[in-house]
Design a protein around this motif. Structure first.
Motif, short mmCIF file in Angstrom:
data_model
loop_
_atom_site.label_atom_id
_atom_site.label_comp_id
_atom_site.label_asym_id
_atom_site.label_seq_id
_atom_site.Cartn_x
_atom_site.Cartn_y
_atom_site.Cartn_z
N ILE A 53 0.84 -1.21 0.00
CA ILE A 53 0.00 0.00 0.00
C ILE A 53 0.87 1.26 0.00
O ILE A 53 0.61 2.22 -0.74
N LEU A 54 1.94 1.25 0.80
CA LEU A 54 2.84 2.41 0.82
C LEU A 54 3.52 2.60 -0.53
O LEU A 54 3.62 3.74 -1.03
N ILE A 55 3.98 1.52 -1.12
CA ILE A 55 4.66 1.63 -2.42
C ILE A 55 3.71 2.18 -3.47
O ILE A 55 4.07 3.06 -4.27
N LEU A 56 2.47 1.67 -3.48
CA LEU A 56 1.47 2.20 -4.43
C LEU A 56 1.18 3.66 -4.14
O LEU A 56 1.01 4.48 -5.07
N GLY A 57 1.13 4.03 -2.87
CA GLY A 57 0.90 5.42 -2.50
C GLY A 57 2.00 6.33 -2.99
O GLY A 57 1.73 7.43 -3.49
N TRP A 58 3.25 5.89 -2.86
CA TRP A 58 4.36 6.71 -3.37
C TRP A 58 4.32 6.80 -4.89
O TRP A 58 4.68 7.83 -5.47
N GLY A 59 3.84 5.70 -5.53
CA GLY A 59 3.69 5.74 -6.98
C GLY A 59 2.68 6.78 -7.41
O GLY A 59 2.90 7.52 -8.38
N ILE A 60 1.57 6.88 -6.68
CA ILE A 60 0.56 7.91 -6.99
C ILE A 60 1.10 9.29 -6.67
O ILE A 60 0.92 10.25 -7.44
N ALA A 61 1.80 9.40 -5.53
CA ALA A 61 2.34 10.71 -5.12
C ALA A 61 3.34 11.25 -6.13
O ALA A 61 3.50 12.47 -6.25
N ASP A 62 3.97 10.37 -6.87
CA ASP A 62 4.96 10.82 -7.87
C ASP A 62 4.31 11.63 -8.99
O ASP A 62 5.01 12.32 -9.74
N TYR A 63 2.96 11.55 -9.09
CA TYR A 63 2.26 12.29 -10.14
C TYR A 63 1.58 13.56 -9.60
O TYR A 63 0.87 14.24 -10.35
N LEU A 64 1.77 13.86 -8.33
CA LEU A 64 1.06 15.00 -7.75
C LEU A 64 1.45 16.33 -8.39
O LEU A 64 0.67 17.29 -8.38
N ASP A 65 2.64 16.42 -8.95
CA ASP A 65 3.05 17.67 -9.59
C ASP A 65 2.27 17.93 -10.88
O ASP A 65 2.32 19.05 -11.42
N ARG A 66 1.52 16.93 -11.35
CA ARG A 66 0.71 17.09 -12.57
C ARG A 66 -0.74 17.42 -12.24
O ARG A 66 -1.53 17.65 -13.14
N TRP A 67 -1.09 17.36 -10.97
CA TRP A 67 -2.46 17.66 -10.56
C TRP A 67 -2.66 19.17 -10.48
O TRP A 67 -1.75 19.92 -10.10
N HIS A 68 -3.88 19.61 -10.79
CA HIS A 68 -4.23 21.01 -10.54
C HIS A 68 -4.25 21.24 -9.03
O HIS A 68 -4.64 20.36 -8.25
N TRP A 69 -3.85 22.43 -8.62
CA TRP A 69 -3.71 22.71 -7.19
C TRP A 69 -5.01 22.48 -6.42
O TRP A 69 -5.00 22.04 -5.28
N TYR A 70 -6.16 22.75 -7.08
CA TYR A 70 -7.44 22.62 -6.37
C TYR A 70 -7.89 21.17 -6.22
O TYR A 70 -8.90 20.89 -5.59
N LEU A 71 -7.12 20.24 -6.80
CA LEU A 71 -7.43 18.81 -6.65
C LEU A 71 -6.52 18.11 -5.64
O LEU A 71 -6.71 16.93 -5.34
N LEU A 72 -5.54 18.85 -5.10
CA LEU A 72 -4.56 18.22 -4.22
C LEU A 72 -5.19 17.69 -2.94
O LEU A 72 -4.65 16.78 -2.30
N TRP A 73 -6.34 18.24 -2.54
CA TRP A 73 -6.99 17.75 -1.32
C TRP A 73 -7.38 16.28 -1.46
O TRP A 73 -7.52 15.57 -0.45
#
Length: 371
Positions: free
Chosen positions: A45-65
């Motif tokens: 679960i942590l590894i998958l979470g870090w995999g998703i977090a690696d794409y956070l710079d592509r999210w619009h700021w208002y979706l970061l929540w």
């Protein structure tokens, strides 16, 4: 015949185990391989979470929540990694010592706790000398020197004097302080006389070397995670630091309420120096029945699925001695009392001016009926 320590009215862990073990099914003491699978699932679960977090710079700021629920799930996995590793290191579920050490290192990396150190501080010191002068997990004594370790714990630990903001910060960072105190004491000094830990202890030269190598491996794993997340501020905040803060806070809630409201004991009596919590069932399912803490101190290597059965026996045979309280009530009592020991039955504050009797020293036959 129960060996009652008459001068203190205390019994030993062995006394309880001797009486209760024949009343429990043999399968309760068989190794449970599910701990390893639970650990690996939550590591995934942590590894998958870090995999998703690696794409956070592509999210619009208002979706970061939307990353907040992910951080909560990852934070819970940090808690489960600690508790599943805790059970693995108490049991014989993994017989190969090298495999056990490797699995435990993976489980404790997010806690910055080398498994060889954990075996010393928890299995050896804490379990055999719970809430005594020799327990590294107890409250500081009022008479101990006012070192940086004692000062930080005074600022962070729930008490009648603690600042709410510092308590909040402390929930996320107290585990790190605990690990650093013991790590530095053992790696830098290892003489048993270091003043800043709650209680210094020593390890063998071989264990000291093992702790050093395990710590280096953990540092390497953390650097790998940070590199994976590109050292990006948003990725690190939501995908690395926030899950760790949530996980450490959840673990510290249990750790604070397990023993720190209890009085000190020279005899290791789990029904006096430990507390079992009533929590919503979902938390017992998620956290491997860690709320059944008195039960765990009587049978450390037991399959935690059977702790409810031990609790039933304790309520039957020792109803006036057993500390079983709602989690919220224990937290409330911690926030109403100082957090340093003036003596084994009395709490005091940093200045030593207060004197408050341990609330669990009262007549539990009447007190339990009110809680």
């Amino acid at each position: 015949m129960v060996n009652l320590v008459e001068s203190k009215g205390l019994m030993t862990q062995a006394d309880y185990a001797r009486k209760l073990r024949p009343l429990l099914p043999p399968e309760a003491f068989l190794p449970d391989e599910n701990y390893t699978w639970i650990l690996l699932i939550n590591l995934t679960i942590l590894i998958l979470g870090w995999g998703i977090a690696d794409y956070l710079d592509r999210w619009h700021w208002y979706l970061l929540w939307l990353a907040l629920p992910l951080a909560l799930v990852m934070g819970n996995s940090v808690i489960v990694l600690l508790f599943s590793t805790h059970n693995i290191m108490h049991s014989a579920s993994i017989k190969n010592p090298w495999l056990k050490r490797a699995i435990s290192l993976l489980g404790l990396t997010m806690l910055w706790m080398p498994p060889t150190l954990w075996k010393a501080v928890h299995n050896r010191e804490h379990h055999h000398q719970t809430n005594s002068l020799q327990d590294p997990d107890r409250n500081y004594l009022a008479e101990q020197p006012k070192t940086w370790g004692k000062w930080i714990q005074n600022q962070f630990v729930p008490s009648a004097e603690v600042n709410p903001i510092l308590l909040t910060i402390g929930m996320a960072h107290s585990w790190g302080i605990h690990a650093f105190r013991n790590l530095s004491s053992v790696l830098l000094f290892n003489n048993g006389s270091t003043k800043y830990p709650v209680c210094a202890f020593t390890v063998s030269p071989a264990d000291r070397q093992a702790i050093g190598w395990e710590l280096l491996l953990m540092i390497g794993l953390h650097i790998s995670i940070l590199t994976w997340l590109d050292f990006h501020p948003i990725k690190l905040l939501l995908g690395y630091f926030l899950p760790i803060w949530i996980g450490h806070s959840g673990a510290m809630f249990y750790i604070y309420t397990n023993h720190m409201l209890c009085r000190m004991t020279s005899v290791n009596d789990p029904l006096v120096n430990s507390i079992s919590l009533r929590v919503p069932k979902i938390f017992d399912v998620l956290h491997l029945n860690f709320s059944y803490h008195t039960e765990h101190h009587i049978f450390p290597g037991m399959n935690s699925d059977y702790y409810p059965l031990v609790q039933e026996l304790l309520q039957t045979h020792y109803p006036d001695r057993f500390n079983l309280l709602d989690a919220g009530k224990v937290w409330q009592l911690m926030l109403q009392t100082p957090r340093h020991y003036l003596d084994e039955n009395t709490f005091t504050d940093w200045s030593g001016t207060k004197s408050v009797s341990c609330p669990l020293s009262a007549d539990w036959s009447s007190m339990n009926s009110k809680l």
